[in-house]
Enzyme design. Structure first.
Site, PDB file in Angstrom:
ATOM      1  N   GLU A 171       0.802  -1.245   0.000  1.00 22.75           N
ATOM      2  CA  GLU A 171       0.000   0.000   0.000  1.00 22.75           C
ATOM      3  C   GLU A 171       0.830   1.288   0.000  1.00 22.75           C
ATOM      4  O   GLU A 171       0.590   2.192   0.799  1.00 22.75           O
ATOM      5  CB  GLU A 171      -0.962  -0.017   1.207  1.00 22.75           C
ATOM      6  CG  GLU A 171      -1.887  -1.207   1.184  1.00 22.75           C
ATOM      7  CD  GLU A 171      -2.806  -1.310   2.397  1.00 22.75           C
ATOM      8  OE1 GLU A 171      -2.729  -0.444   3.283  1.00 22.75           O
ATOM      9  OE2 GLU A 171      -3.588  -2.270   2.449  1.00 22.75           O
ATOM     10  N   ASN A 213       1.979  -5.206  -3.153  1.00 27.41           N
ATOM     11  CA  ASN A 213       0.566  -5.478  -2.852  1.00 27.41           C
ATOM     12  C   ASN A 213      -0.183  -4.175  -2.576  1.00 27.41           C
ATOM     13  O   ASN A 213       0.318  -3.315  -1.845  1.00 27.41           O
ATOM     14  CB  ASN A 213       0.522  -6.379  -1.597  1.00 27.41           C
ATOM     15  CG  ASN A 213      -0.856  -6.953  -1.311  1.00 27.41           C
ATOM     16  OD1 ASN A 213      -1.480  -7.525  -2.207  1.00 27.41           O
ATOM     17  ND2 ASN A 213      -1.317  -6.819  -0.077  1.00 27.41           N
ATOM     18  N   HIS A 249     -10.686  -5.937  -2.300  1.00 22.22           N
ATOM     19  CA  HIS A 249     -11.746  -5.737  -1.302  1.00 22.22           C
ATOM     20  C   HIS A 249     -12.883  -5.004  -2.026  1.00 22.22           C
ATOM     21  O   HIS A 249     -12.748  -3.830  -2.359  1.00 22.22           O
ATOM     22  CB  HIS A 249     -11.242  -4.871  -0.144  1.00 22.22           C
ATOM     23  CG  HIS A 249     -10.177  -5.533   0.672  1.00 22.22           C
ATOM     24  ND1 HIS A 249     -10.414  -6.641   1.440  1.00 22.22           N
ATOM     25  CD2 HIS A 249      -8.868  -5.243   0.851  1.00 22.22           C
ATOM     26  CE1 HIS A 249      -9.302  -7.006   2.054  1.00 22.22           C
ATOM     27  NE2 HIS A 249      -8.340  -6.181   1.710  1.00 22.22           N
ATOM     28  N   GLU A 278      -6.405 -10.551  -1.127  1.00 27.15           N
ATOM     29  CA  GLU A 278      -7.211 -10.309   0.087  1.00 27.15           C
ATOM     30  C   GLU A 278      -8.693 -10.265  -0.266  1.00 27.15           C
ATOM     31  O   GLU A 278      -9.448  -9.433   0.238  1.00 27.15           O
ATOM     32  CB  GLU A 278      -6.790  -8.997   0.757  1.00 27.15           C
ATOM     33  CG  GLU A 278      -5.320  -8.944   1.124  1.00 27.15           C
ATOM     34  CD  GLU A 278      -4.899  -7.659   1.809  1.00 27.15           C
ATOM     35  OE1 GLU A 278      -5.761  -6.896   2.277  1.00 27.15           O
ATOM     36  OE2 GLU A 278      -3.678  -7.412   1.872  1.00 27.15           O
ATOM     37  N   ASP A 280     -12.443 -10.172  -0.680  1.00 25.63           N
ATOM     38  CA  ASP A 280     -13.737 -10.260  -0.012  1.00 25.63           C
ATOM     39  C   ASP A 280     -14.692  -9.357  -0.776  1.00 25.63           C
ATOM     40  O   ASP A 280     -14.280  -8.357  -1.376  1.00 25.63           O
ATOM     41  CB  ASP A 280     -13.679  -9.928   1.483  1.00 25.63           C
ATOM     42  CG  ASP A 280     -12.987  -8.627   1.844  1.00 25.63           C
ATOM     43  OD1 ASP A 280     -12.870  -7.744   0.961  1.00 25.63           O
ATOM     44  OD2 ASP A 280     -12.572  -8.484   2.999  1.00 25.63           O
TER      45      ASP A 280
HETATM   46  O1  9MR Z   1      -7.662  -7.868   8.469  1.00 24.75           O
HETATM   47  C1  9MR Z   1      -6.696  -7.069   9.136  1.00 24.75           C
HETATM   48  C2  9MR Z   1      -7.292  -6.532  10.420  1.00 24.75           C
HETATM   49  O2  9MR Z   1      -7.474  -7.593  11.339  1.00 24.75           O
HETATM   50  C3  9MR Z   1      -6.396  -5.474  11.013  1.00 24.75           C
HETATM   51  O3  9MR Z   1      -7.050  -4.852  12.104  1.00 24.75           O
HETATM   52  C4  9MR Z   1      -6.064  -4.427   9.961  1.00 24.75           C
HETATM   53  C5  9MR Z   1      -5.124  -3.406  10.551  1.00 24.75           C
HETATM   54  O4  9MR Z   1      -4.529  -2.603   9.602  1.00 24.75           O
HETATM   55  O5  9MR Z   1      -5.451  -5.058   8.853  1.00 24.75           O
HETATM   56  C6  9MR Z   1      -6.325  -5.929   8.226  1.00 24.75           C
HETATM   57  O6  9MR Z   1      -5.734  -6.447   7.060  1.00 24.75           O
HETATM   58  C7  9MR Z   1      -5.423  -5.485   6.061  1.00 24.75           C
HETATM   59  C8  9MR Z   1      -4.233  -5.984   5.320  1.00 24.75           C
HETATM   60  O7  9MR Z   1      -3.187  -6.233   6.222  1.00 24.75           O
HETATM   61  C9  9MR Z   1      -3.778  -4.996   4.255  1.00 24.75           C
HETATM   62  N1  9MR Z   1      -4.861  -4.642   3.376  1.00 24.75           N
HETATM   63  C10 9MR Z   1      -6.096  -4.233   4.012  1.00 24.75           C
HETATM   64  C11 9MR Z   1      -6.534  -5.298   5.024  1.00 24.75           C
HETATM   65  C12 9MR Z   1      -7.889  -4.945   5.613  1.00 24.75           C
HETATM   66  O8  9MR Z   1      -7.822  -3.750   6.356  1.00 24.75           O
END
Ligand code: 9MR
Length: 478
Positions: A171, A213, A249, A278, A280
């Site tokens: 990101e 990513n 997402h 990722e 969903d």
């Molecule tokens: O799913 C993850 C969640 O449990 C955490 O609180 C969050 C914190 O930043 O990160 C989520 O996973 C993220 C991933 O690491 C990067 N892309 C976005 C995902 C969803 O927020």
């Protein structure tokens, strides 16, 4: 080396080692390093992993270490998936909580569970502006650059031979039309921080595929164009990059883009693998099922799309559970989306009965992060909350990100007030409920981001035309 496979088509007795290579089966996919090869078996067609394996691909899920004692969760995990990604446990804050002291217990639980079940592991994520430990958030310049490179080196070395693909950098590009890098402490160490991270990762684990990513890069837009240009430049200059992850997402505001397949294909054409990392999709029923099928079909249509990871198992495991965005319901039952996904994997595609609508703009999908409080800015005193805004503006438009910080009592919910400049109109907002789109606008939490503990932070955003707002938003907590 063992060439034994279990009934789900997964390699068992997998040996680790950076240069170990196995070649098995007719549809074998070879990944040098932590090698995992998928081949068709008698049971292909009955589970996601086996069906993906039959197409030479993996089907994975994000896993949370603290759910590995939940028998329903583990039952589905072991039955359906042949790849796992640690949802949080390999991030910087988890693996290096104090500088130079590495902590792998939770990540190892996931890796060991995966390996004992013949599942491959994606590593997520070595360098990221978010979920940094407090000590790194406090750093800048050369000290931060060196700390980041040391982190990449140590973690990638520790897991050498066990990780098929690493999200080396996550990101790093901003939302909005500018195609700019995201401002962060890492970015401020110099524009070459991304390539430095990739070089360090390659040196530490030459066998792992190294991925960039990101989210909101799933269709062609300014952000994905900027990532594309970076990958093109890296390939031209010999910076080691092997793959690009598309988080995917999706929800009503950010549906599967109509050019999803074409966008992934153009990256593949640069000579990198593409992975759906990722996935969903918020929704339910046939619409959701058709959208999952579309994503699977897009991946299967791209030779270099090597696999798909969904971001959790049951809806209740999701980071945005209220959107029921996954393949299993809260009780672990298969949803219609599961069936359409499996059918698409088996057939190479289901007919799409409800084509998703394409918004006129491609709204960003900034994840609602709930990061630990930065140690540099202590939470505001008293109950209540505070908010700051940051903009990514271009000629005629902008994306604003609002960061909400809970006060010492935490929040059950929050309301933010922002005053827009004259002529400015909000066209789209995410991770918030909005009232009004010009002048004085109010934003309140949605189901998943209202409840914050003291000092906890969450972010939401909106896109608009005209000039971006400035100043400090008001924040009221409930
Ligand atoms: O799913 C993850 C969640 O449990 C955490 O609180 C969050 C914190 O930043 O990160 C989520 O996973 C993220 C991933 O690491 C990067 N892309 C976005 C995902 C969803 O927020």
């Amino acid at each position: 080396m063992s060439d034994k496979k279990d009934r789900r088509g997964r390699q068992v007795g997998l040996r680790s080692g950076p240069r170990l290579a196995l070649v098995l089966g007719t549809a074998a996919t070879l990944a040098v390093g932590a090698t995992m090869v998928f081949a068709p078996t008698a049971s292909a067609g009955t589970t996601l992993g086996a069906s993906a394996a039959e197409k030479g691909r993996y089907f994975g899920t994000a896993v949370a270490a603290n759910k590995l004692s939940d028998s329903t969760y583990v039952g589905i995990l072991n039955r359906e998936f042949n790849s796992v990604t640690a949802e949080n446990e390999m991030k910087w804050d988890a693996t290096e909580p104090s500088q130079g002291n590495f902590s792998y217990a939770n990540a190892d639980r996931i890796v060991n569970h995966a390996r004992s079940n013949g599942q491959q592991v994606r590593g997520h994520a070595l360098a990221w502006h978010s979920q940094q430990p407090g000590w790194a958030q406090n750093m800048s310049g050369t000290a931060l650059r060196n700390a980041m490179l040391n982190h990449v080196t140590q973690v990638a070395t520790y897991y050498r031979g066990k990780i098929v693909a690493w999200d080396v950098v996550n990101e790093a590009f901003a939302d909005g039309g500018g195609g700019n890098r995201r401002d962060s402490n890492l970015q401020r160490t110099g524009n070459d921080w991304i390539e430095a991270a990739f070089r360090a990762a390659r040196a530490a684990d030459p066998g792992a595929k190294l991925c960039y990513n990101d989210y909101n890069t799933d269709g062609q837009n300014a952000k994905s164009n900027a990532v594309y240009a970076m990958v093109q430049d890296f390939k031209a200059r010999g910076v080691p990059i092997d793959c690009v992850g598309f988080q995917s997402h999706f929800n009503a505001q950010s549906p599967v883009p109509s050019d999803y397949q074409a966008n992934l294909q153009r990256f593949a054409n640069l000579g990198v693998d593409v992975q759906i990392t990722e996935l969903d999709i918020e929704g339910s029923g046939t619409t959701q099922a058709n959208n999952f099928a579309r994503v699977v079909q897009a991946c299967l249509a791209i030779t270099r799309c090597t696999g798909i990871t969904v971001w959790g198992i049951r809806d209740t495991d999701s980071w945005r559970a209220s959107g029921t965005p996954l393949l299993f319901d809260g009780s672990g039952n298969k949803k219609a989306a599961y069936t359409s996904t499996l059918n698409a994997l088996n057939s190479g595609g289901n007919p799409i009965t409800t084509p998703p609508t394409q918004p006129t703009t491609n709204p960003p999908t900034t994840p609602p992060t709930t990061t630990p409080p930065p140690t540099t800015t202590p939470p505001p005193g008293g109950a209540g909350c505070s908010a700051t805004l940051s903009n990514n503006a271009w000629n005629g438009g902008y994306v604003t990100t609002i960061r909400v910080t809970a006060g010492s009592s935490g929040t059950n919910g929050w309301t933010i007030g922002v005053t827009l400049p004259s002529g400015s109109t909000i066209t789209n907002a995410w991770n918030t409920n909005r009232s009004g789109n010009t002048g004085s606008v109010q934003f309140s939490n949605v189901a998943y981001n209202g409840r914050l503990t003291a000092g906890q932070v969450t972010e939401f955003g909106f896109q608009g035309t005209g000039n971006a707002p400035s100043g400090t938003p008001t924040c009221a907590a409930s």
